[in-house]
Write a protein that holds these residues in place. Structure first.
Motif, PDB file in Angstrom:
ATOM      1  N   VAL A  20       0.827  -1.222   0.000  1.00 24.49           N
ATOM      2  CA  VAL A  20       0.000   0.000   0.000  1.00 24.49           C
ATOM      3  C   VAL A  20       0.858   1.267   0.000  1.00 24.49           C
ATOM      4  CG1 VAL A  20      -1.933  -1.140   1.143  1.00 24.49           C
ATOM      5  CG2 VAL A  20      -0.190  -0.008   2.544  1.00 24.49           C
ATOM      6  N   MET A  21       2.147   1.103  -0.179  1.00 25.70           N
ATOM      7  CA  MET A  21       3.062   2.252  -0.135  1.00 25.70           C
ATOM      8  C   MET A  21       3.185   2.887  -1.513  1.00 25.70           C
ATOM      9  SD  MET A  21       7.000   2.282   1.183  1.00 25.70           S
ATOM     10  CE  MET A  21       7.965   3.796   1.179  1.00 25.70           C
ATOM     11  N   PRO A  22       2.893   4.167  -1.672  1.00 25.60           N
ATOM     12  CA  PRO A  22       3.034   4.816  -2.981  1.00 25.60           C
ATOM     13  C   PRO A  22       4.503   4.995  -3.352  1.00 25.60           C
ATOM     14  CG  PRO A  22       2.504   6.442  -1.317  1.00 25.60           C
ATOM     15  CD  PRO A  22       2.407   5.102  -0.637  1.00 25.60           C
ATOM     16  N   GLY A  23       4.771   5.059  -4.643  1.00 29.93           N
ATOM     17  CA  GLY A  23       6.129   5.283  -5.115  1.00 29.93           C
ATOM     18  C   GLY A  23       6.915   4.016  -5.365  1.00 29.93           C
ATOM     19  N   VAL A  24       6.329   2.855  -5.082  1.00 32.26           N
ATOM     20  CA  VAL A  24       7.033   1.586  -5.279  1.00 32.26           C
ATOM     21  C   VAL A  24       7.013   1.233  -6.765  1.00 32.26           C
ATOM     22  CG1 VAL A  24       7.095  -0.872  -4.764  1.00 32.26           C
ATOM     23  CG2 VAL A  24       6.497   0.770  -2.964  1.00 32.26           C
ATOM     24  N   VAL A  25       8.205   1.072  -7.346  1.00 32.18           N
ATOM     25  CA  VAL A  25       8.330   0.712  -8.758  1.00 32.18           C
ATOM     26  C   VAL A  25       8.506  -0.790  -8.917  1.00 32.18           C
ATOM     27  CG1 VAL A  25       9.690   1.016 -10.864  1.00 32.18           C
ATOM     28  CG2 VAL A  25       9.307   2.958  -9.328  1.00 32.18           C
ATOM     29  N   SER A  26       9.337  -1.384  -8.058  1.00 28.91           N
ATOM     30  CA  SER A  26       9.571  -2.827  -8.130  1.00 28.91           C
ATOM     31  C   SER A  26      10.020  -3.337  -6.766  1.00 28.91           C
ATOM     32  CB  SER A  26      10.628  -3.167  -9.188  1.00 28.91           C
ATOM     33  OG  SER A  26      11.872  -2.565  -8.861  1.00 28.91           O
ATOM     34  N   ILE A  27       9.854  -4.640  -6.560  1.00 27.25           N
ATOM     35  CA  ILE A  27      10.231  -5.277  -5.301  1.00 27.25           C
ATOM     36  C   ILE A  27      11.024  -6.533  -5.615  1.00 27.25           C
ATOM     37  CG2 ILE A  27       9.398  -6.290  -3.147  1.00 27.25           C
ATOM     38  CD1 ILE A  27       6.769  -4.779  -3.591  1.00 27.25           C
ATOM     39  N   ASN A  28      12.160  -6.700  -4.937  1.00 26.89           N
ATOM     40  CA  ASN A  28      12.983  -7.898  -5.083  1.00 26.89           C
ATOM     41  C   ASN A  28      13.473  -8.293  -3.696  1.00 26.89           C
ATOM     42  OD1 ASN A  28      14.565  -9.995  -5.922  1.00 26.89           O
ATOM     43  ND2 ASN A  28      16.122  -8.735  -6.921  1.00 26.89           N
ATOM     44  N   GLY A  29      12.733  -9.190  -3.061  1.00 28.45           N
ATOM     45  CA  GLY A  29      13.065  -9.546  -1.685  1.00 28.45           C
ATOM     46  C   GLY A  29      12.828  -8.355  -0.765  1.00 28.45           C
TER      47      GLY A  29
END
Length: 237
Positions: A20-29
């Protein structure tokens, strides 16, 4: 935000917070790429997050990138059982990221509130009876959104796998209603990924259990309705 104690338990899971956090482009671990813009300028960097739980009343997320830029998000349980959310940033381009802090807090609050609504849907009870009543179905459909309408051919035993795929496609919706008409009629209500109501008419006989779904076969016109708001179920039982 009210229901602070329940919300505090939710934010102890990083997946619930990052989602739910804005500004997240991608997640890796535990590495997250964040990007924030202001006018024609932007701050784009990869952060590593660290979760700290301070006693029974505070959860802290600290995100740090390779340049030492640091973003902190703190969740605190107040004496009034409210969850307080605060955010701070120190490092490069503070005039960009600092401007986004209000947005971060606001959108995270809204996202967590929706998660609470999703979880507040009754996990007990059987909605099968309401699926047999057209007046109640009309209320459900009017408050929902049609996301899929298709004709499918199924052999005996394939309907369960088909339903599983529909759940995966719409898993971010807490309420999914599936109706099918053809060689038989079936209506299925899925709440938080679990089947909570089944109504089938086959060869003139009515059924209200999951077992009969494995016996259906043939051609069906299928409609899939979804809702983000669990309140669509109010008044159905």
């Amino acid at each position: 935000m009210t229901d602070g104690e329940a919300l505090l338990s939710i934010v102890k899971d990083p997946e619930n917070v990052i989602s739910v956090m804005p500004g997240v482009v991608s997640i890796n671990g535990n590495r997250i790429r964040l990007k924030y813009k202001r006018m024609f300028f932007s701050h784009d960097s990869i952060y590593t997050f660290d979760l700290s739980i301070h006693g029974s009343r505070m959860v802290e997320y600290k995100l740090i990138d390779s340049s030492g830029n640091e973003l902190k998000i703190i969740f605190t349980l107040s004496d009034k059982n409210e969850l307080l959310i605060s955010a701070s940033y120190s490092g490069e381009k503070e005039w960009i990221v600092g401007k986004a802090l209000d947005q971060i807090v606001k959108q995270m609050g809204e996202g967590l509130r929706k998660e609470m609504e999703r979880r507040s849907v009754s996990s007990s009870g059987d909605y099968s009876e309401c699926l047999s009543k057209l007046s109640l179905l009309t209320k459900l459909i009017m408050k929902s959104k049609l996301v899929k309408s298709e004709v499918v051919e199924m052999r005996e035993g394939e309907l369960i796998d088909y339903l599983h795929q529909l759940i995966l496609e719409s898993q971010h919706y807490p309420v999914i209603y599936v109706s099918g008409s053809g060689d038989a009629t079936f209506r299925i209500l899925i709440v938080n990924g679990e089947v909570k109501g089944v109504y089938v008419v086959k060869e003139g006989q009515e059924y209200k259990n999951e077992n009969v779904l494995n016996t259906l076969k043939g051609s069906y016109k299928v409609h899939v309705y979804v809702s983000l708001n669990p309140k669509v179920l109010e008044g159905l039982t």
